[in-house]
Scaffold this motif. Structure first.
Motif, PDB file in Angstrom:
ATOM      1  N   PHE A  53      67.805  22.946  55.163  1.00  0.00           N
ATOM      2  CA  PHE A  53      68.245  24.016  56.044  1.00  0.00           C
ATOM      3  C   PHE A  53      67.075  24.946  56.377  1.00  0.00           C
ATOM      4  N   GLY A  54      66.792  25.101  57.663  1.00  0.00           N
ATOM      5  CA  GLY A  54      65.738  26.004  58.094  1.00  0.00           C
ATOM      6  C   GLY A  54      64.346  25.422  58.031  1.00  0.00           C
ATOM      7  N   GLU A  55      64.201  24.199  57.530  1.00  0.00           N
ATOM      8  CA  GLU A  55      62.863  23.658  57.315  1.00  0.00           C
ATOM      9  C   GLU A  55      62.081  23.392  58.598  1.00  0.00           C
ATOM     10  N   PRO A  56      62.716  22.997  59.725  1.00  0.00           N
ATOM     11  CA  PRO A  56      61.923  22.757  60.938  1.00  0.00           C
ATOM     12  C   PRO A  56      61.068  23.959  61.341  1.00  0.00           C
ATOM     13  N   HIS A 118      75.630  27.826  55.107  1.00  0.00           N
ATOM     14  CA  HIS A 118      74.383  28.588  55.275  1.00  0.00           C
ATOM     15  C   HIS A 118      74.581  29.768  56.219  1.00  0.00           C
ATOM     16  N   ILE A 119      75.611  30.554  55.930  1.00  0.00           N
ATOM     17  CA  ILE A 119      75.916  31.723  56.760  1.00  0.00           C
ATOM     18  C   ILE A 119      76.037  32.952  55.857  1.00  0.00           C
ATOM     19  N   ALA A 132      75.326  36.083  60.228  1.00  0.00           N
ATOM     20  CA  ALA A 132      73.957  35.610  60.461  1.00  0.00           C
ATOM     21  C   ALA A 132      73.843  34.166  60.010  1.00  0.00           C
ATOM     22  N   THR A 133      73.157  33.365  60.813  1.00  0.00           N
ATOM     23  CA  THR A 133      72.962  31.963  60.482  1.00  0.00           C
ATOM     24  C   THR A 133      71.560  31.534  60.872  1.00  0.00           C
ATOM     25  N   VAL A 156      74.931  35.651  64.982  1.00  0.00           N
ATOM     26  CA  VAL A 156      73.564  36.084  65.263  1.00  0.00           C
ATOM     27  C   VAL A 156      72.610  35.129  64.566  1.00  0.00           C
ATOM     28  N   PHE A 157      71.424  34.976  65.144  1.00  0.00           N
ATOM     29  CA  PHE A 157      70.430  34.028  64.649  1.00  0.00           C
ATOM     30  C   PHE A 157      69.394  34.801  63.825  1.00  0.00           C
TER      31      PHE A 157
END
Length: 597
Positions: A53-56, A118-119, A132-133, A156-157
């Protein structure tokens, strides 16, 4: 009813599908399409598999690329998140725990649910929850959560790393708070007067060693260190406990604790500071040494009884704060030349003046560190000792056993000192001992609480020190203030400075008005305040023949100030004006902190 913000669908090739995790190739294609990176650069990462999650975004940030578009920002995770949020039409949100009611938002969903998708909820109102995500395309949880909460959901990002971190921290702290409150419920009632307050202190029900209380206090400290707080205030109110941090001189409300948790946390802090836990009727002082990331940190702890319980203030000291270079402190070349001349003298008195929190301690410790050499005996008498310095012999004031500043100086004179630092000259006896030390060949540094440098002479005269002794011993006096400095990353030009404001600062001095000044804007680095850190303003006054003559005649502040300016002393407001010209701070900040006399 569902008020979600959906990404703008530009084309299937450039935009990932809904309910699919963010893919590295998807982000790279969008960056290339926007002209932010080149195709050749993207090829380095196209074969990298990023599943976490979030790695890119983190993979791209690791390359330390800069945007090909002006102003050529570094592609950090936050920069990428903000850009991608605008690209997809999703609001960008920076998670700032100081602005989030973590105990309210953690009630909206379970920790397991937050971890699964993952929020992280960041705001709750009567009809809406802001979530938030770090995965803006995964939306299969939205309808389910909206029905369960019976509220609209706004997505929201945010930085995926922040979402991961604060899911763990918020829910961990919320669990500790819940368990601590349940464990200590009934151990304390709301105190409406001092009689009830004293009685509560004798119940003995609060467990300062409870692991949940330990977690809460440790987390509070850790977050204060991360936020560059200089002080932590824990304040009891009628129905709740308030925690505030002082950051760059400004207090920020951080948390609200239930009263039982507040009392248990207070007991924990007093225990670590070696205070009497059951004594709540009188103020106490103590200190705690802790460490974070291998760096030692000292906390000076002070308690004060109030109507609803004990108020605690913890002042945070680190070696980086107390011992700094004179350039970092804000000394100009001219200031440093004066100061060096004072502190390299063989004997005499040097005074630093200013209100509490103006940086006097930092200046003195930085000076003593410079002077403390193996061949020199440096001794201090302090109340309290702000920070232990291995190269200095430090003595603590203990009023209860008769060790005050005057008695301390008397003792130090028998210790063969070369340099003596007296924490503060408060009375005639201490002033007389400082004068005696200077007359017998010692260099004495001390502080006074006056508005400016010339007023220090009047203060010594008012204490009863004869003018001829002041003239024989005082080498120089420095007044100082701290002003917030503009954040270098977000400050912006603000046109030409108003004539009236400039005249108010420079009255009596000839300084050309700057053609360009700057204003505070706000960014993530400065927590949207526009200011990052503080710097000193200095008014250094050397004892000249003209000042000695006026001191001997017991002249008033006005006459001394006029003579000092005539002899070359630069007023605090002029020091502020020069910082404005440099683009270091703003006119409002200087006018707020310096005396306009």
């Amino acid at each position: 009813m569902n008020n979600t913000v959906m990404p703008t669908q530009t084309s299937p090739e450039k935009t990932p599908m809904r309910d699919r995790h963010l893919q590295l190739n998807d982000v790279l294609k969008l960056l290339i399409a926007d002209g932010i990176i080149s195709t050749d650069a993207a090829k380095k990462l196209t074969k990298v598999k990023a599943h976490r999650f979030g790695e890119p975004l983190e993979r791209i940030a690791m390359q330390q690329w800069r945007s090909l578009k002006p102003p050529h920002e570094e592609l950090t995770v936050d920069t990428l998140v903000k850009w991608l949020a605008g690209k997809l039409g999703v609001p960008y949100y920076h998670i700032d725990p100081l602005k989030i009611d973590m105990f309210a938002v953690t009630q909206t969903m379970s920790n397991a649910y937050a971890e699964r998708y993952h929020i992280l909820p960041v705001a709750v109102t009567g009809d809406k929850v802001v979530i938030a995500t770090g995965e803006p395309f995964v939306r299969d949880w939205v309808d389910e959560l909206s029905r369960f909460l019976k509220r609209d959901i706004e997505i929201v990002f945010s930085n995926p790393a922040d979402v991961r971190r604060y899911i763990g921290e918020f829910y961990s702290l919320a669990r500790s708070m819940k368990h601590a409150q349940a464990r200590n419920e009934g151990a304390a009632q709301i105190a409406n007067n001092f009689e009830q307050l004293v009685e509560l202190g004798n119940t003995g029900h609060l467990d300062a060693n409870d692991r949940h209380i330990v977690t809460i206090v440790d987390w509070l400290w850790q977050y204060a260190f991360e936020q560059r707080a200089s002080d932590i205030h824990i304040e009891p109110r009628r129905d709740v406990g308030i925690v505030r941090f002082r950051i760059d001189g400004v207090l920020h409300t951080v948390y609200k604790f239930p009263v039982p948790v507040l009392l248990a946390a207070t007991s924990r802090i007093k225990l670590l500071a070696r205070m009497e836990i059951v004594e709540k009727r009188r103020p106490q002082d103590g200190r705690i040494k802790t460490s974070t990331n291998g760096k030692e940190i000292d906390l000076r702890v002070s308690t004060m009884p109030t109507a609803f319980g004990e108020k605690i203030v913890m002042r945070i000291f680190t070696p980086e704060v107390l011992v700094r270079s004179f350039t970092d402190l804000g000394f100009s070349d001219e200031d440093r030349e004066y100061w060096d001349r004072f502190v390299t003298a063989s004997n005499g008195i040097i005074l630093v003046t200013g209100p509490t929190g103006s940086g006097k301690t930092t200046t003195l410790y930085s000076t003593l560190r410079l002077l403390a050499k193996p061949e020199v005996n440096v001794c201090t008498i302090e109340d309290p000792i702000e920070m232990i310095e291995p190269l200095i012999n430090q003595m603590q004031v203990h009023q209860a056993i008769g060790v005050d500043f005057a008695a301390g100086v008397r003792t130090l004179l028998r210790q063969d000192p070369d340099i003596i630092m007296v924490g503060e000259i408060r009375d005639r006896e201490t002033a007389d001992m400082a004068v005696q030390a200077a007359l017998t060949g010692h260099l004495v540094l001390s502080t006074l609480h006056t508005n400016d440098a010339p007023s220090a002479l009047t203060r010594l005269l008012d204490l009863g020190v004869p003018g001829y002794l002041i003239n024989s011993t005082v080498l120089g006096i420095m007044a100082q203030r701290l002003v917030r400095t503009l954040c270098p990353k977000c400050k912006q030009p603000d046109g030409v400075l108003d004539d009236s404001a400039w005249l108010a600062l420079t009255r009596g001095f000839t300084i050309k008005k700057p053609e360009q000044v700057y204003r505070a804007v706000g960014c993530l680095d400065c927590r949207m305040t526009g200011y990052l850190g503080r710097i000193g303003l200095y008014e250094i006054m050397e004892m000249t023949p003209g000042l000695r003559d006026l001191t001997y005649k017991h002249a008033d502040d006005s006459a001394l100030r006029t003579q000092a300016y005539k002899d070359g002393t630069r007023a605090l407001r002029i020091a502020g004006a020069l910082k404005i010209i440099e683009g270091t701070t703003t006119t409002d900040e200087v006018l707020k902190n310096v005396p306009i006399n």
